[in-house]
Design a protein around this motif. Structure first.
Motif, PDB file in Angstrom:
ATOM      1  N   UNK A 228       0.859  -1.182   0.000  1.00  0.00           N
ATOM      2  CA  UNK A 228       0.000   0.000   0.000  1.00  0.00           C
ATOM      3  C   UNK A 228       0.898   1.236   0.000  1.00  0.00           C
ATOM      4  N   UNK A 229       0.946   1.908  -1.126  1.00  0.00           N
ATOM      5  CA  UNK A 229       1.870   3.038  -1.293  1.00  0.00           C
ATOM      6  C   UNK A 229       1.211   4.345  -0.855  1.00  0.00           C
ATOM      7  N   UNK A 230       0.153   4.738  -1.539  1.00  0.00           N
ATOM      8  CA  UNK A 230      -0.609   5.954  -1.223  1.00  0.00           C
ATOM      9  C   UNK A 230       0.289   7.185  -1.077  1.00  0.00           C
ATOM     10  N   UNK A 231       1.135   7.393  -2.100  1.00  0.00           N
ATOM     11  CA  UNK A 231       2.011   8.561  -2.122  1.00  0.00           C
ATOM     12  C   UNK A 231       1.721   9.390  -3.367  1.00  0.00           C
ATOM     13  N   UNK A 232       1.707  10.715  -3.172  1.00  0.00           N
ATOM     14  CA  UNK A 232       1.449  11.637  -4.276  1.00  0.00           C
ATOM     15  C   UNK A 232       2.775  12.221  -4.758  1.00  0.00           C
ATOM     16  N   UNK A 233       2.963  12.192  -6.072  1.00  0.00           N
ATOM     17  CA  UNK A 233       4.120  12.800  -6.714  1.00  0.00           C
ATOM     18  C   UNK A 233       3.623  13.991  -7.520  1.00  0.00           C
ATOM     19  N   UNK A 239      -0.332  16.301 -10.432  1.00  0.00           N
ATOM     20  CA  UNK A 239      -0.253  15.389  -9.282  1.00  0.00           C
ATOM     21  C   UNK A 239      -0.640  13.960  -9.696  1.00  0.00           C
ATOM     22  N   UNK A 240       0.230  13.028  -9.291  1.00  0.00           N
ATOM     23  CA  UNK A 240       0.029  11.597  -9.588  1.00  0.00           C
ATOM     24  C   UNK A 240       0.042  10.834  -8.275  1.00  0.00           C
ATOM     25  N   UNK A 241      -0.987  10.054  -8.041  1.00  0.00           N
ATOM     26  CA  UNK A 241      -1.073   9.230  -6.835  1.00  0.00           C
ATOM     27  C   UNK A 241      -0.729   7.785  -7.176  1.00  0.00           C
ATOM     28  N   UNK A 242       0.315   7.258  -6.540  1.00  0.00           N
ATOM     29  CA  UNK A 242       0.602   5.830  -6.609  1.00  0.00           C
ATOM     30  C   UNK A 242      -0.151   5.161  -5.457  1.00  0.00           C
ATOM     31  N   UNK A 243      -1.178   4.403  -5.797  1.00  0.00           N
ATOM     32  CA  UNK A 243      -2.035   3.821  -4.766  1.00  0.00           C
ATOM     33  C   UNK A 243      -1.465   2.517  -4.211  1.00  0.00           C
TER      34      UNK A 243
END
Length: 436
Positions: A228-233, A239-243
């Motif tokens: 579970x990553x849930x980090x925004x780049x 803005x890109x969210x890696x879920x």
């Protein structure tokens, strides 16, 4: 794991002139190069020779690495034809690691009909994917067949929705050929019993044979590893969210979501990859497979690092394909054959309507720098299905033709809207996101 091997391979290549290579081994390596080269349209002569030489060096390097890995060598030698299987997957680090970790499972079941025999040699399988390695044999070597369809079904014949990829059988003087079919399932599958549903057709005739081969996977399927990553780049305000990142033996799924407030429509993360603390990379190609969940949500599929346990793991990317949202479509007046709207730069120079085809002429030197469309709508916003697409490169002229086949096109009156799926507009970045 493999970055270090590449260095060894380079060193090995530099010593080739000093090494005595048995003629039989060299012949086998050259033939492997021919086998690989024939899968694609033959490039210019000099380049083709270099590719064959490269393939030979890779095979020799592989054999050398086997000699240094007793476990791998014993595993390869214990299964007849394993060298051919390794050759089929040598560009996929994840599948090679599966073989190295003895996760290839031998099946060896066959079915015969009217002089044709289909054998499932083995599989590399998990909850979400299945690579089937097979052999087709004919009683008559003059009969050449092609594979029309090949899909995995459940034990009772139920459909298992999947993305399926299989190559074209190689031309051969013998009466048999080997191949691999990739199955990536829409949902995770359970159980170990399946049916392989295959249709073969004679290339120059009307003979068509349908096979349904029950098979059982002998070993247990490896379960996935989910992060579970849930980090925004954020890159240039986008803005890109890696879920999540889900790691299977056959591939890795990266679930991404793009912020609805972005000013650009993100068309793709072209060189998305996984990188460990030593810089070893999975998936270096810009040709990345993905599944569109919605306009702002995509799942990307990379080569798997399942059998590698790094201390640190990163998602890395250097290029984002994106276009301003207010320029993300092409509007065409089909009656007057005019482009009413397109992105800045006017890369689409002409549009023509020919029967059921609408044909675009696009300034591009290759297909990777061309334009494609993800959806077609009429003036009322109704989705129109395309019956087919063709791409044609005007070699040396710097143009590509894209033709979309639309049933009933000649009867349509209003403008058509083509939503852009790919476009040569990029955001450069040097982004690394630690996920482990």
């Amino acid at each position: 794991m493999y970055e270090q091997e590449e260095k060894k391979l380079t060193d090995f290549k530099n010593r080739l002139d000093e090494v005595s290579i048995p003629s039989d081994a060299l012949d086998d390596a050259v033939m492997a190069g021919f086998y690989k080269a024939k899968k694609k349209k033959r490039p210019p002569y000099k380049i083709w020779l270099l590719q064959c030489a490269a393939a030979a060096i890779l095979i020799i390097g592989f054999l050398a690495s086997v000699r240094h890995s007793p476990t791998f060598a014993n595993y390869i030698s214990s299964i007849p034809g394993m060298e051919k299987i390794v050759e089929m997957i040598r560009d996929d680090k994840g599948l090679l690691a599966a073989v190295e970790n003895e996760y290839y499972q031998k099946i060896g079941v066959s079915q015969e009909k009217n002089g044709l025999k289909v054998t499932i040699d083995g599989v590399i399988a998990d909850e979400k994917g299945m690579m089937i390695f097979y052999t087709v044999e004919s009683d008559n070597k003059e009969v050449k067949v092609t594979m029309l369809d090949a899909r995995v079904k459940g034990e009772n014949g139920e459909d298992l929705p999947a993305v399926i990829s299989h190559g074209i059988p190689e031309e051969s003087e013998s009466n048999s050929y080997e191949g691999m079919v990739e199955n990536f399932f829409q949902n995770e599958v359970e159980g170990k019993k399946f049916i392989w549903d295959v249709t073969l057709k004679e290339k120059n005739g009307f003979l068509e044979e349908h096979f349904q081969i029950p098979f059982t996977i002998p070993g247990d399927l490896k379960i996935s590893k989910k992060i579970d990553v849930n980090q925004v780049v954020e890159v240039e305000g986008q803005r890109i969210l890696f879920k999540t990142v889900t790691i299977y033996p056959t591939r890795v799924e990266i679930h991404t979501k793009f912020d609805s407030g972005n000013t650009k429509k993100i068309l793709g993360l072209r060189d998305l990859r996984l990188v460990d603390e030593h810089g070893e990379t999975w998936n270096r190609s810009t040709d990345i497979i993905s599944t569109k969940i919605s306009d702002d949500e995509i799942t990307y599929y990379l080569q798997s690092n399942y059998f590698h346990e790094p201390k640190k793991l990163y998602i890395a990317m250097n290029e984002i394909e994106a276009i301003d949202k207010d320029e993300a479509s092409v509007v065409v007046d089909i009656k007057n054959k005019k482009i009413l709207k397109q992105p800045k730069g006017n890369v689409i120079t002409e549009v023509d309507v020919n029967g059921e085809y609408i044909v675009f002429r696009i300034k591009a030197n290759d297909f990777s720098s061309s334009v494609s469309f993800s959806e077609i709508k009429d003036a009322d916003g109704n989705v129109i299905q395309s019956q087919g697409i063709y791409n044609r490169l005007d070699t040396g002229k710097g143009y590509i033709q894209i033709g979309e086949q639309i049933s009933g096109l000649s009867e349509m009156k209003g403008p058509l809207i083509f939503e852009i799926g790919s476009f040569p507009s990029y955001i450069e970045t040097n982004q690394k996101t630690r996920i482990k």
